[in-house]
Design an enzyme around this catalytic site. Structure first.
Site, PDB file in Angstrom:
ATOM      1  N   HIS A  56       0.826  -1.218   0.000  1.00  0.00           N
ATOM      2  CA  HIS A  56       0.000   0.000   0.000  1.00  0.00           C
ATOM      3  C   HIS A  56       0.858   1.266   0.000  1.00  0.00           C
ATOM      4  O   HIS A  56       0.521   2.265   0.634  1.00  0.00           O
ATOM      5  CB  HIS A  56      -0.951   0.011   1.207  1.00  0.00           C
ATOM      6  N   ASN A 129     -10.215  -3.213   2.323  1.00  0.00           N
ATOM      7  CA  ASN A 129      -9.946  -3.085   0.896  1.00  0.00           C
ATOM      8  C   ASN A 129     -11.244  -2.766   0.158  1.00  0.00           C
ATOM      9  O   ASN A 129     -12.311  -2.689   0.760  1.00  0.00           O
ATOM     10  CB  ASN A 129      -9.345  -4.384   0.335  1.00  0.00           C
ATOM     11  N   TYR A 339       0.577  -4.718  11.556  1.00  0.00           N
ATOM     12  CA  TYR A 339       0.399  -3.346  11.112  1.00  0.00           C
ATOM     13  C   TYR A 339       1.015  -2.355  12.094  1.00  0.00           C
ATOM     14  O   TYR A 339       1.741  -1.436  11.699  1.00  0.00           O
ATOM     15  CB  TYR A 339      -1.087  -3.049  10.899  1.00  0.00           C
TER      16      TYR A 339
END
Length: 485
Positions: A56, A129, A339
């Protein structure tokens, strides 16, 4: 193609016994912290690029607000969802997955759809997403999957051999591959696509009763996609086409909006539903669990500085608020660690102190020091807990809802392995024109693969989803449909 006799090992040389399934407590988990191979893979993967995001990397963002339009407090005690008409400021980052920071916007790729809600109980990040499913369902496979989407270590070129080899050996990817290769694989703009939380999450109400939930952001602009030839032309002429479109739309007052809906599943249904509700490669039928409107998201303000806001924005699916919790989804369980760990590496341990990430809620913790600490660092206040000097203390009423786990600790797969029904259903829902374009896109993407063995293996998956699907791809590639197993 020959099979290697080399043993896969950890970085310290120990052989790896299972590289397909993370270690969980029973078939549904949760994932165990003692799975050091999983932790090493994810932690190392987060540190493979400096300094742009590993995935990303190319993105665009905007500020806006979320307004509640329906009272769902019977399902969740989350304060920002507590009353109709309530508005919460938010920031969103859209992105492509595989490309580098300078890559083109109009490539065939899933789009990241990451929303940060600045609630009075802390930041809530919904990191999804523009597709309701994903390629894999266990985080232990994520570094390997993303490696296939990146460049060959010798040629530094994209590697279709790796892409299709991995997908053909990972049949759980079939549903997402079908979506990716369909018209939806190249959105016309970031405004003309839906968004999804993708994973299953848990909502808990004020009485402690839990339900399972999936998030759907429905674009009010309508879904539009790009013709492949126009997308390729734009990639060369204006690689920042989506970024420019979003900025210009907001700049002229054409504020894009999405309606947020959820599917709600009673907690007990998870044990009897025909698909594992925690498998992120599967969807829940909307006939079984209809969409329920929650609110409306509107984007009405552009960033003042791209780096300070879009590039330094950090999102983690582990940033929960009271009333919203994790599910046993194995892919989600890995993302809860990966993350936040990526942000600690990429932006720094104090990334939540940056203005774009800073909560509007008061922060009281015992974290101190670290690079780029922009606060008073706690001053002379108490820096540990428990303490006898009036420092911040825990609040038991905000403990996550308890849930039962059982089973033998082991590296185990999901119990359900039907990877074909939903992909076949999707194929049959398409019009003839959409099917033709889907097959054409797949054939075009698979033609550069150098090994017929890989192509035939993947054709077999398409055939199992729908015989016509497999036969048309096989015909396009000039290859036979493999014999039924």
């Amino acid at each position: 193609m020959s099979q290697s006799n080399n043993k896969l090992t950890t970085s310290w040389g120990a052989p790896v016994g299972d590289n397909q399934n993370s270690m969980t407590a029973g078939s549904r988990g949760p994932t165990l912290l003692q799975d050091v191979h999983l932790l090493e893979k994810l932690a190392h993967f987060n540190r493979e690029r400096v300094p742009e995001r590993v995935v990303h990397a190319k993105g665009a963002g905007a500020h806006g607000y979320f307004e509640v339009t329906q009272d769902l407090s019977q399902y969740t005690k989350a304060a920002f969802l507590s009353e109709v008409g309530k508005r919460t400021p938010m920031f969103i980052r859209f992105s492509t997955v595989a490309g580098e920071l300078g890559s083109a916007d109009t490539v065939r790729d899933p789009r990241g759809f990451a929303v940060k809600f600045y609630t009075e109980e802390g930041n809530y990040d919904l990191v999804g997403n523009n597709t309701p499913v994903f390629f894999i369902r266990d985080a232990i496979k994520f570094p390997d999957f993303i490696h296939t989407q990146k460049r060959h270590p010798q040629t530094h070129l994209k590697n279709p051999n790796a892409v299709w080899d991995f997908w053909s050996l990972s049949p759980e990817s079939l549903h997402q591959v079908t979506i990716l290769m369909s018209d939806r694989g190249i959105p016309a703009t970031l405004r003309h696509m839906h968004g999804f939380g993708s994973h299953t999450f848990k909502w808990v109400n004020a009485e402690g009763k839990a339900v399972w939930v999936k998030y759907h952001f429905k674009t009010e602009q309508g879904v539009r996609n790009l013709d492949v030839n126009l997308a390729a032309q734009l990639a060369g002429e204006n690689p920042d086409y989506h970024t420019e479109d979003l900025f210009n739309a907001i700049d002229k007052g054409d504020f894009p909006a999405w309606k947020l809906c959820v599917q709600i599943m009673p907690e007990e249904d998870a044990d009897t539903y025909r698909f594992d509700p925690f498998d992120v490669t599967k969807v829940w039928s909307q006939k079984d669990y209809p969409l329920i409107e929650v609110g409306r998201m509107v984007l009405d303000r552009n960033p003042e500085n791209y780096f300070a806001e879009v590039e330094q924005a950090t999102f983690s699916p582990g940033s929960f608020v009271p009333g919203i919790e994790a599910s046993p989804d194995k892919m989600l369980q890995g993302r809860l660690f990966a993350y936040a760990d990526a942000h600690r590496y990429r932006v720094g341990a104090n990334h939540n102190q940056l203005p774009i990430n800073r909560p509007v809620a008061e922060v009281n913790n015992n974290q101190r020091d670290g690079a780029m600490n922009s606060t008073s660092n706690g001053g002379g206040s108490v820096y540990y807990e428990p303490n006898s000097f009036g420092g911040a203390t825990e609040s038991p009423q905000h403990k996550p809802a308890p849930f039962k786990v059982s089973g033998q600790a082991d590296s185990v797969a999901y119990d359900h392995n039907d990877h074909y029904t939903q992909a076949g259903d999707l194929y049959r829902l398409l019009s003839e024109e959409e099917r033709a374009r889907l097959v054409q896109n797949i054939v075009g993407a698979m033609t550069p693969v150098e090994y017929d063995e890989i192509k035939i293996r993947q054709i077999g998956h398409f055939y199992k989803a729908d015989p016509e699907f497999g036969q048309r791809v096989a015909a396009g590639l000039g290859l036979p449909v493999p014999a039924a197993e």
